[in-house]
Design an enzyme around this catalytic site. Structure first.
Site, PDB file in Angstrom:
ATOM      1  N   ARG A 241      71.841  27.513   6.999  1.00 23.03           N
ATOM      2  CA  ARG A 241      73.293  26.754   6.154  1.00 23.03           C
ATOM      3  C   ARG A 241      73.034  25.635   5.521  1.00 23.03           C
ATOM      4  O   ARG A 241      71.877  24.970   5.846  1.00 23.03           O
ATOM      5  CB  ARG A 241      74.081  26.342   7.599  1.00 23.03           C
ATOM      6  CG  ARG A 241      74.886  27.443   8.204  1.00 23.03           C
ATOM      7  CD  ARG A 241      76.004  28.181   7.362  1.00 23.03           C
ATOM      8  NE  ARG A 241      76.756  29.314   8.048  1.00 23.03           N
ATOM      9  CZ  ARG A 241      76.306  30.626   7.631  1.00 23.03           C
ATOM     10  NH1 ARG A 241      75.187  30.910   7.225  1.00 23.03           N
ATOM     11  NH2 ARG A 241      77.138  31.422   8.529  1.00 23.03           N
ATOM     12  N   GLU A 270      80.069  24.787  -0.250  1.00 27.79           N
ATOM     13  CA  GLU A 270      80.204  26.223  -0.904  1.00 27.79           C
ATOM     14  C   GLU A 270      81.638  26.378  -1.333  1.00 27.79           C
ATOM     15  O   GLU A 270      82.676  26.218  -0.512  1.00 27.79           O
ATOM     16  CB  GLU A 270      79.769  27.309   0.075  1.00 27.79           C
ATOM     17  CG  GLU A 270      78.260  27.183   0.226  1.00 27.79           C
ATOM     18  CD  GLU A 270      77.780  28.193   1.015  1.00 27.79           C
ATOM     19  OE1 GLU A 270      78.584  29.392   1.728  1.00 27.79           O
ATOM     20  OE2 GLU A 270      76.494  28.297   1.597  1.00 27.79           O
ATOM     21  N   HIS A 288      74.844  32.736  -1.543  1.00 26.94           N
ATOM     22  CA  HIS A 288      75.293  32.957  -0.022  1.00 26.94           C
ATOM     23  C   HIS A 288      75.241  34.602  -0.133  1.00 26.94           C
ATOM     24  O   HIS A 288      76.419  35.021   0.462  1.00 26.94           O
ATOM     25  CB  HIS A 288      76.492  32.326   0.458  1.00 26.94           C
ATOM     26  CG  HIS A 288      76.411  32.135   1.951  1.00 26.94           C
ATOM     27  ND1 HIS A 288      77.164  31.180   2.857  1.00 26.94           N
ATOM     28  CD2 HIS A 288      75.735  33.101   2.867  1.00 26.94           C
ATOM     29  CE1 HIS A 288      76.795  31.439   3.989  1.00 26.94           C
ATOM     30  NE2 HIS A 288      76.225  32.533   4.044  1.00 26.94           N
TER      31      HIS A 288
HETATM   32  C1  DGY Z   1      76.331  35.036   8.394  1.00 31.26           C
HETATM   33  O1  DGY Z   1      76.558  36.174   8.881  1.00 31.26           O
HETATM   34  O2  DGY Z   1      76.417  33.887   8.959  1.00 31.26           O
HETATM   35  C2  DGY Z   1      75.971  34.875   6.968  1.00 31.26           C
HETATM   36  O3  DGY Z   1      75.331  33.517   6.605  1.00 31.26           O
HETATM   37  C3  DGY Z   1      77.126  35.373   5.993  1.00 31.26           C
HETATM   38  O4  DGY Z   1      77.777  34.314   5.949  1.00 31.26           O
END
Ligand code: DGY
Length: 328
Positions: A241, A270, A288
């Protein structure tokens, strides 16, 4: 006949995968494939018993207070830092997520981002397309090697371990890892990885890959101090993240030449990354998409649908998010 439960599908997903949900529930779907504003989300969820969301919809206590009938929030993502899980638990709202089904696809992408960053694929392609290539040169985009080097993985869950397997078996890399809890010996052996504390890992790795979930405690886990401890010329890759990395410090380390390269698939803000990143050198950035293969994205939605149907049908969720322990 009992009333069919009302469910919001917050984004445009795959109609055929949603079919079982449409058959059992009264669905409202977001007509556009864009993130709803908090007000829209409140309006749409107000009378719903279930919500199928992505990582872009924020579920907080203000929203939950406006949705008294809500019984289940099912996110198609494995990460759930966009959901106030404690506030859901207080209101008896079950939270489910979508683990496991994206591990291999996300690990593929982790390797792609590592290779692409270390070998400067983004800048090399932009250079070629811009018509800047006039001569072959021995040092043109000469990056660092991935094969045979040392990879430090921070966050050794299923995705981290899937990266480790690829790196060790496919690229002959030595694997170090750091994790909140040390892995059992059998898992360490299977991933061919040796445990290090974070500072040791940063100092001993040629490339560092972040694959851990976000939590308030992990905010800016990699800041100026940690970047300074990394080897000169090392690569940093983040598929966890955005908030794990201090992006301004990362840009500074790239400009200073201390970091060899970086690859980011996730950002603190984001979908509008910090502008300091946009002109940082040797930085490969993607929007992402680490889990974005079509089969995997469909599997993620399918699991989110199955979770919703299970809970709305009065059964146990398949992959629930455990509410935080009191005092934890
Ligand atoms: C998740 O599944 O957490 C990926 O980062 C897609 O958002």
């Amino acid at each position: 006949m009992p009333q069919r439960p009302r469910v919001l599908v917050a984004r445009k997903l795959f109609d055929d995968v949603l079919e079982p949900l449409a058959a059992a529930c009264e669905l409202q779907t977001n007509p556009d494939d864009r993130t709803a504003s908090p007000q829209e989300l409140r309006d749409w969820m107000r009378d719903k018993q279930g919500a199928l969301i992505t990582g872009s919809e924020r579920i907080d206590s203000a929203l939950l207070d406006a949705c008294p009938q809500l019984r289940v929030v099912s996110t198609m993502t494995v990460g759930y830092d966009h959901i106030d899980v404690a506030a859901c638990a207080q209101r008896g709202v079950v939270v489910t997520h979508a683990p496991d089904v994206l591990d291999e696809t996300t690990a593929d992408f982790g390797m792609a981002l590592l290779l692409g960053a270390a070998r400067q694929l983004g800048e090399a392609e932009r250079y070629l397309r811009a018509g800047s290539w006039k001569n072959w040169s021995a040092s043109l985009f000469a990056g660092s090697d991935v094969h045979g080097s040392t990879l430090g993985i921070v966050g050794m869950g299923r995705i981290g371990r899937a990266v480790a397997r690829r790196a060790a078996l496919g690229f002959g890399m030595r694997i170090l890892y750091h994790n909140r809890r040390r892995l059992e010996e059998s898992l360490e052996r299977e991933s061919g990885a040796s445990y290090r504390d974070l500072d040791e890992l940063l100092q001993q790795s040629d490339h560092v890959l972040l694959a851990l979930p976000y939590s308030a405690e992990a905010r800016h886990l990699i800041g100026a101090g940690q970047l300074a401890r990394m080897r000169r010329g090392a690569t940093l890759v983040n598929i966890g993240r955005g908030g794990l990395v201090d992006e301004a410090a990362l840009a500074a380390a790239l400009h200073a030449g201390h970091l060899g390269a970086a690859g980011l698939d996730v950002f603190e803000n984001e979908p509008t990354p910090n502008p300091v990143l946009l002109d940082a050198p040797r930085l490969l950035i993607t929007p992402h998409i680490a889990s974005a293969s079509l089969p995997t994205r469909r599997a993620m939605v399918r699991l989110a649908v199955d979770n919703l149907l299970a809970v709305l049908g009065g059964g146990a969720p398949l992959t629930p998010v455990a509410p935080p322990r009191a005092g934890a």
